[in-house]
Write an enzyme that holds these catalytic residues in place. Structure first.
Site, PDB file in Angstrom:
ATOM      1  N   CYS B 421      -5.179   5.042   0.271  1.00 38.16           N
ATOM      2  CA  CYS B 421      -3.773   4.648   0.264  1.00 38.16           C
ATOM      3  C   CYS B 421      -3.465   3.541  -0.740  1.00 38.16           C
ATOM      4  CB  CYS B 421      -3.317   4.273   1.650  1.00 38.16           C
ATOM      5  SG  CYS B 421      -4.481   3.258   2.536  1.00 38.16           S
ATOM      6  N   HIS B 465      -3.791   0.151   6.043  1.00 38.29           N
ATOM      7  CA  HIS B 465      -2.960   1.011   5.212  1.00 38.29           C
ATOM      8  C   HIS B 465      -2.188   0.157   4.211  1.00 38.29           C
ATOM      9  CE1 HIS B 465      -1.127   4.746   4.211  1.00 38.29           C
ATOM     10  NE2 HIS B 465       0.090   4.428   4.626  1.00 38.29           N
ATOM     11  N   ASP B 481       6.267   5.711   1.528  1.00 41.47           N
ATOM     12  CA  ASP B 481       4.804   5.793   1.643  1.00 41.47           C
ATOM     13  C   ASP B 481       4.292   6.954   0.810  1.00 41.47           C
ATOM     14  OD1 ASP B 481       2.184   5.743   2.274  1.00 41.47           O
ATOM     15  OD2 ASP B 481       2.460   5.828   4.451  1.00 41.47           O
TER      16      ASP B 481
END
Lengths: 328, 686
Positions: B421, B465, B481
Site C-alpha cells: 500500500c 496501511h 485509497d
C-alpha cells in the site's frame, strides 16, 4: 509420663460392666469349669471363648508347658466339642491332616479316610515346625471351612475351631507363619506364668490330668451358635464406630507402624468387640470392650517399623490405646 | 553441617520442575547464552542426584561468582540499569544456586527465589494467560515446599499435588479480596520498561518497504469497542494515524521534526478553529480504544475523531496525540463523525505544504501527470483517471515487491508495477501533486478482526496501511485509497484475504509458520482467548484507584480514608481470627456433638483437682480411676458416666428429643458434681 503408660486393656476389662443375664451367666459357668483345669487364667479363658463365639481361630504363643494343651482340652470338654490334636513336625504332609483316599481291594474302589482335621476343635500344636505347604493346607481349611481332596469338596464339621500354638523362643528349624497367614487368626493369646496362688494350688495337686476330668460340659453346640448369631445384633453406635475408625487410622498413618490394620483386621476387631459385649451381658459395645480385646486382635497383625521379628508390637499397641482419644 | 542429607527424589523433581516453570516465560526475553547456562545447571543438578557428578568445587563457585559479576557489569554498561540486566542477573544467580543446593535451607532459598522469579514474569506480560501460568507456578512451588518436608511414604498416602492445589485454592479468596481492597498506593519506583522492543507500529516516516515489514507481524496494535452502535463496514475502517506531507523523493515524513512532538502536541490544540474548518452530518460514532504500547505519542481513530478523554490533543491535520509517549497500554474514548467535510477553504500555507515536491527526479511521472491532467476536464475526473491507470495496468499487490532504483516513483509506476500500500499511496500522491492538486499521505491501519464473543475489534500490525487524501474544491479533503483500485479485496475483506497466498504475510506468526493458521477451530480459539484477554485488561489490569473507589462506593456508600483504614483493619482482624480458630479447632477442644461437649466439661472440672481424662481413657475406665482416688465423687461420677454411655453407645443413633431430655439431666448432674467438688475442696483447704 507414667500416668499415660497404664495398661488400658486390663483396666478396661475391669471397668466394663457385666450385666447379669443368660449370656453372662453361661460365660461365667464355662469360665469356672475350664478354670478347674487351668488355674488362675480366667481372662485368657474368657478371651478364647470370645474368639470361639466370634467364629474365629485362636493362635496361642507361649513357651512349652504353660498350659496350651490343657486349655484346648478343657475348652473341648466344657463345650462338648469333638477334639483332635495334631502335632506338627517338619515331615508332616498335607495328607496327614486332611485325609487320604485308599484303594480298597474288596470293593475295588477308593475310599476316603478322613484326616484329623475333620473334628470340631483342633489343636494344631507347634504349627511353625511344619513346612509352609502343610501350614497352608491347614490355613486354607481354616478359612474355607471345607477341604478339597482329589477334586472332591468336603465340608468340615460345625462349629470348626482351630487352636494353633507356636513357640516363640526356639526358632531354629521352624517356619514362622507369614503375615498373610497370621491374619487368618482372629486372636493371638499369651498364657503367661500362673500367679503365686494358682501356682501353689497347682503344686499341691497330684496330677494335672485328673483335673481335666473334672471339667463338665456346660454349653451345647446350639448355645454356641446362638452366641454367634446374637453377637451380630449387638449395637455399635456411631460414636463407637468413630472411635474404631480413629484407632484404625492411627495404625495406618501414625508413626512407628510398619503398615496399618487391614480391613479384615478392623472387621475382626468389631466382631470380637461385639461378642465380648454380648458375653458381658450387654446389647451394646462400649469403648472399653474394644480396648479389652484390641491387643489380642491386632498385635499379630501389626508390626513396628523398628521391629523385625514381630514380637515387640505390644508396646506399640499400648501406645495406640493411650494416644487415640476415645471421645473425639 | 547436616552431613549426609539427601534431598528426597520426589522433592528434587518438584524443585526442578518449579525452577523450569518459572524460567520458561522468560525464554524469549533472555539471551541465548543465559538459557544455555540455565539448562546446564538443571542437567548438572540431575547428574549430581544420580551420582555421576559431584557438587561444584570451591574454584568452580568462585569462577561462577566472578562470571556473574562480570556479566552484570558488562550488561549495565551496554544496556544500562534496566529490566533486562536485572532479570538476567537474577536468573544467573538463581540457576547457579541450583547446583550448590545441598541442604534443606538451600532448597528454601531456591524456592523463595522461585516466587520472586515468577513475579518477574509479570514485568513482561500481565495477560490472563500469564496470570494462570504464574498461579500454576505458585502451586508447583508450594508443592515443592511440601515435597521437601515429606518422606516418600507419606507422599504415597496423599498426593503432594492435591495438598498444594488445596493450599493454593485456599489462598485464592484472600488474594481476590486483597486485590480489590488493598490501597492502590502510587508506586515508589517505576518499573523500567523493556527497551529491546523499541517502538512498534506505524512511524512518522514512510519509505517503501516500511509498512510491508509490519505486514509480517501479527502482533496486536489496538482493540476497539463501539458503544451503542454497530461498527461500520470493513471497507470504512480507516484508522487514521499520521498525516505525512513532506516528500524528498524517497521518504514521506511529517512536517515537524521528531524532537518537537512534546511541544507540538501542546501547540497543536486548534480547538478555536474547529467549528470553522469542518462541517458534520449525522450521529457520531462513540468508541473506546485500548492501544498497546508504541513508544510514540500519536493515537489512532476513525476520521475526524474528537477525543473524549482528557489530556489528548488534536493537530491541525486532525491527528490525535497523547500528552506523552504511549509506553503502557492506554485506553481512550473517541467520538467520530463519519460524514464530514474538512477545510473547505484551504489556506495558502496549507496548500503550499500539500503541493511540495522535490525539484529533481521522477521526471517521467511528472510528465505523465501533466499530460493526463490536460486530458481531463476536472480534478475529480483526473483522480478517477489515475485510479483507472492503476486498475488497467498489471499492478500487483504484494509484500515482497522488487527493489526500486533511483527514481522510485518512475520505476514503480512504469517498470516494476508491484508493491504494498505504501507504494501505491506514495505514487498516487506524487501524481496528484504533480498535477497541482493538493494531496497528502495518511498512515494508520485499515480493517480489523471482529471478535463476536466479546463484541470488540482487534487491529493487528499487519493491518498497517497507507492511503491518500486529496483536496478537491468544494469538497475539502477527500480520502482516496489507490490500493483499492489494485486490490479491492484488501479494502473490502481485509488484508488476510488479499494476501492469503503471499508466503511473507504474517510470517512471524508461529501459527502460520507451522501451517495451522488456516484451521477454523484455532482461529475460533484465538478469538475466544482474545476476548478473555480483553476483559482481563479492562477489569483486572486497568483496575486502578478510581475504579477501586467506585467499587467501594457501590459496596459501602460514601467512603473516606478513615473508613478505608478501619475496613482494612476489620478485614485483617477477620483473617487473623479465622486462622486462629482453625488452629484452635485442630487442637481438638471442639467436638462434634453436644453430649460429648457436656461430658468433656466433667473432665475439665476434674482436671482442676488433678484428675483430667487421658485421651485413651474410655468413660468407664475414667470413672473407675476418679472414684478410686476420690470416693466422695462416686455417685455423681456413676450417674454421669451411666448417662453418657447410655446416650453415646447404647443406641445406634438417637433422636433430637431424647438427646435434649438426657442433656438436661446430664447438665443437672454436672452441676451437682461441681457443687460436690467445691464443697469438698473448700473443706479440704480448710
Amino acid at each position: 509420663m507414667s500416668m499415660r503408660s497404664i495398661n488400658l486393656s486390663e483396666k478396661s476389662a475391669a471397668a466394663a460392666p457385666i450385666v447379669g443375664n443368660r449370656h453372662s451367666q453361661q460365660v461365667a459357668r464355662a469360665v469356672s469349669e475350664i478354670s478347674k483345669a487351668l488355674l488362675g487364667k480366667e481372662h485368657q479363658i474368657k478371651l478364647s471363648l470370645c474368639c470361639l463365639f466370634s467364629g474365629g481361630h485362636l493362635l496361642i504363643e507361649d513357651l512349652p508347658g504353660m498350659g496350651k494343651t490343657t486349655l484346648s482340652y478343657a475348652l473341648a470338654r466344657a463345650l462338648g466339642l469333638e477334639f483332635n490334636r495334631i502335632q506338627f513336625t517338619s515331615d508332616l504332609l498335607p495328607a496327614d491332616i486332611l485325609g487320604i483316599s485308599i484303594f480298597d481291594q474288596n470293593t475295588a474302589q477308593f475310599t476316603f479316610h478322613p484326616g484329623p482335621i475333620f473334628s470340631q476343635l483342633i489343636l494344631a500344636d507347634e504349627i511353625n515346625r511344619t513346612t509352609p505347604k502343610t501350614q497352608s493346607a491347614l490355613l486354607e481349611a481354616m478359612e474355607e471351612r471345607q477341604v478339597t481332596i482329589e477334586g472332591e469338596t468336603r465340608a468340615l464339621p460345625e462349629p470348626f475351631f482351630v487352636i494353633a500354638t507356636q513357640n516363640p523362643v526356639t526358632l531354629a528349624g521352624t517356619y514362622p507363619l507369614p503375615e498373610s497367614q497370621l491374619d487368618r487368626f482372629l486372636m493371638r493369646l499369651r498364657l503367661g506364668y500362673p500367679d503365686q496362688r494358682a501356682e501353689r494350688e497347682l503344686l499341691e495337686m497330684n496330677t494335672e490330668r485328673d483335673k481335666l476330668m473334672e471339667v463338665q460340659q456346660c454349653l451345647t453346640i446350639a448355645e454356641i451358635s446362638e452366641f454367634r448369631q446374637q453377637s451380630a445384633e449387638v449395637t455399635a453406635s456411631s460414636s463407637l464406630l468413630d472411635y474404631v475408625q480413629r484407632l484404625v487410622n492411627y495404625t495406618r498413618s501414625g508413626e512407628g507402624f510398619h503398615y496399618g490394620l487391614s480391613p479384615r483386621g478392623s472387621l475382626a476387631l468389631m466382631r470380637a468387640s461385639k461378642t465380648w459385649a454380648l458375653m458381658c451381658g450387654r446389647t451394646h459395645v462400649v469403648p472399653e470392650d474394644v480396648q479389652t480385646i484390641l491387643p489380642f486382635v491386632v498385635e499379630h497383625r501389626l508390626r513396628a517399623v523398628a521391629d523385625e521379628d514381630g514380637h515387640t508390637s505390644a508396646s506399640l499397641v499400648q501406645r495406640l490405646l493411650n494416644e487415640v482419644d476415645v471421645l473425639t | 553441617m547436616e552431613a549426609g542429607y539427601q534431598i528426597p527424589r520426589a522433592a528434587l523433581l518438584w524443585v526442578l520442575s518449579a525452577v523450569t516453570l518459572v524460567i520458561l516465560p522468560q525464554i524469549i526475553n533472555l539471551p541465548a547464552w543465559l538459557l544455555l547456562i540455565a539448562l546446564t545447571c538443571v542437567v548438572w543438578r540431575l547428574l549430581i542426584f544420580s551420582g555421576r557428578l559431584s557438587y561444584p568445587g570451591k574454584l568452580t563457585r568462585i569462577v561462577a561468582v566472578l562470571f556473574t559479576l562480570g556479566v552484570s557489569v558488562y550488561q549495565m554498561r551496554s544496556l544500562g540499569i534496566g529490566l533486562e540486566s536485572a532479570a538476567s542477573l537474577l536468573t544467573l544467580g538463581f540457576v547457579f544456586k541450583l547446583i550448590e543446593m545441598r541442604y534443606q535451607r538451600d532448597i528454601y532459598v531456591v524456592l523463595s527465589l522461585c516466587f520472586v522469579m515468577s513475579m518477574v514474569a509479570f514485568l513482561y506480560s500481565q495477560s490472563a494467560v500469564m496470570t494462570i501460568y504464574v498461579s500454576l507456578c505458585v502451586t508447583v512451588i508450594v508443592g515443592a515446599m511440601i515435597a521437601v518436608n515429606r518422606s516418600g511414604q507419606e507422599a504415597s498416602r496423599k498426593p503432594t499435588l492435591r495438598i498444594a492445589t488445596k493450599i493454593a485454592l485456599q489462598a485464592l479468596p484472600l488474594t481476590i479480596v486483597l486485590f480489590l481492597l488493598f490501597p492502590r498506593i502510587a508506586p515508589l519506583w517505576a518499573v523500567p520498561v523493556p527497551t529491546s522492543g523499541g517502538t512498534t507500529g506505524v512511524t512518522d516516516e514512510m519509505s517503501p518497504g516500511d509498512l510491508s515489514q509490519l505486514g509480517r507481524s501479527n502482533e496486536l496494535a489496538f482493540r476497539v469497542q463501539f458503544e451503542d452502535s454497530p461498527p461500520p463496514l470493513h471497507a470504512e475502517l480507516y484508522w487514521r494515524g499520521l498525516v505525512l506531507e513532506e516528500f524528498d523523493g524517497e521518504t514521506w515524513s511529517r512536517s515537524r521534526s521528531r524532537s518537537s512532538y512534546g511541544i507540538a502536541s501542546q501547540l497543536a490544540d486548534f480547538q478555536w478553529q474547529w467549528q470553522d474548518r469542518i462541517t458534520v452530518q449525522g450521529e457520531p460514532l462513540v468508541y473506546n480504544v485500548i492501544l498497546e504500547p508504541t513508544q510514540q505519542p500519536w493515537l489512532y481513530g476513525l476520521h475526524l475523531a474528537e477525543p473524549e478523554t482528557d489530556n489528548l490533543f488534536q493537530s491541525r491535520n486532525f491527528e490525535v496525540f497523547n500528552s506523552g509517549l504511549v509506553s503502557t497500554r492506554t485506553s481512550y474514548d473517541m467520538r467520530s463523525f463519519p460524514n464530514n467535510q474538512t477545510d473547505l477553504i484551504l489556506l495558502d500555507s496549507a496548500r503550499r505544504r500539500a503541493l511540495q515536491l522535490p525539484e529533481q527526479g521522477n521526471q517521467r511521472a511528472k510528465t505523465f501527470a501533466t499530460e493526463l491532467r490536460a486530458a481531463e476536464n476536472s480534478e475529480r475526473e483526473y483522480v478517477y483517471a489515475v485510479l483507472a491507470f492503476f486498475q488497467q495496468n498489471p499492478f500487483f499487490y504484494t509484500l515482497n515487491p522488487a527493489l526500486l532504483s533511483q527514481d522510485r516513483v518512475d520505476d514503480f509506476l512504469f517498470n516494476t508495477q508491484e508493491g504494498f500500500c505504501e507504494h501505491y499511496a506514495s505514487a498516487f500522491t506524487f501524481l496528484m501533486r504533480a498535477a497541482d492538486i493538493p494531496a497528502r499521505v495518511v498512515v494508520g491501519y485499515h480493517g480489523a478482526k471482529y471478535n463476536r464473543y466479546e463484541d470488540f475489534m482487534m487491529v493487528y500490525q499487519y493491518n498497517a496501511h497507507a492511503w491518500s487524501e486529496v483536496w478537491l474544491d468544494g469538497e475539502g479533503w477527500v480520502r482516496v485509497d489507490p490500493t483499492g483500485a489494485v486490490s479491492p479485496e484488501r479494502i473490502e475483506q481485509g488484508v488476510e484475504a488479499a494476501l492469503a497466498d503471499d508466503p511473507a504475510f504474517m510470517e512471524e506468526s508461529l501459527l502460520a509458520a507451522v501451517g495451522l493458521g488456516g484451521f477454523n477451530w484455532i482461529n475460533t480459539l484465538r478469538l475466544r482467548l482474545e476476548a478473555v484477554e480483553y476483559e482481563w485488561n479492562r477489569r483486572v489490569v486497568n483496575y486502578n484507584e478510581e475504579q477501586q473507589f467506585e467499587l467501594f462506593d457501590e459496596l459501602f456508600g460514601e467512603i473516606d480514608d478513615e473508613k478505608l483504614i478501619s475496613l482494612l483493619v476489620l478485614l485483617a482482624g477477620a483473617v487473623v481470627i479465622g486462622i486462629g480458630l482453625t488452629v484452635i479447632r485442630r487442637d481438638g477442644i471442639q467436638s462434634r456433638d453436644s453430649i460429648t461437649q457436656v461430658y468433656l466439661k466433667i473432665s475439665g472440672e476434674l482436671a482442676r483437682i488433678g484428675l483430667p481424662r487421658l485421651p485413651g481413657e474410655g468413660p468407664l475406665v475414667y470413672r473407675d480411676r476418679v472414684v478410686s482416688l476420690r470416693p466422695d465423687l462416686d455417685s455423681a461420677m456413676n450417674e454421669l458416666t451411666k448417662l453418657y454411655v447410655h446416650l453415646n453407645y447404647a443406641q445406634p443413633r438417637i433422636t433430637a428429643q431424647t438427646e435434649k431430655a438426657y442433656l438436661k439431666t446430664m447438665r443437672a448432674r454436672l452441676r451437682e458434681l461441681r457443687a460436690a467438688l467445691r464443697r469438698n475442696d473448700s473443706y479440704l483447704s480448710e
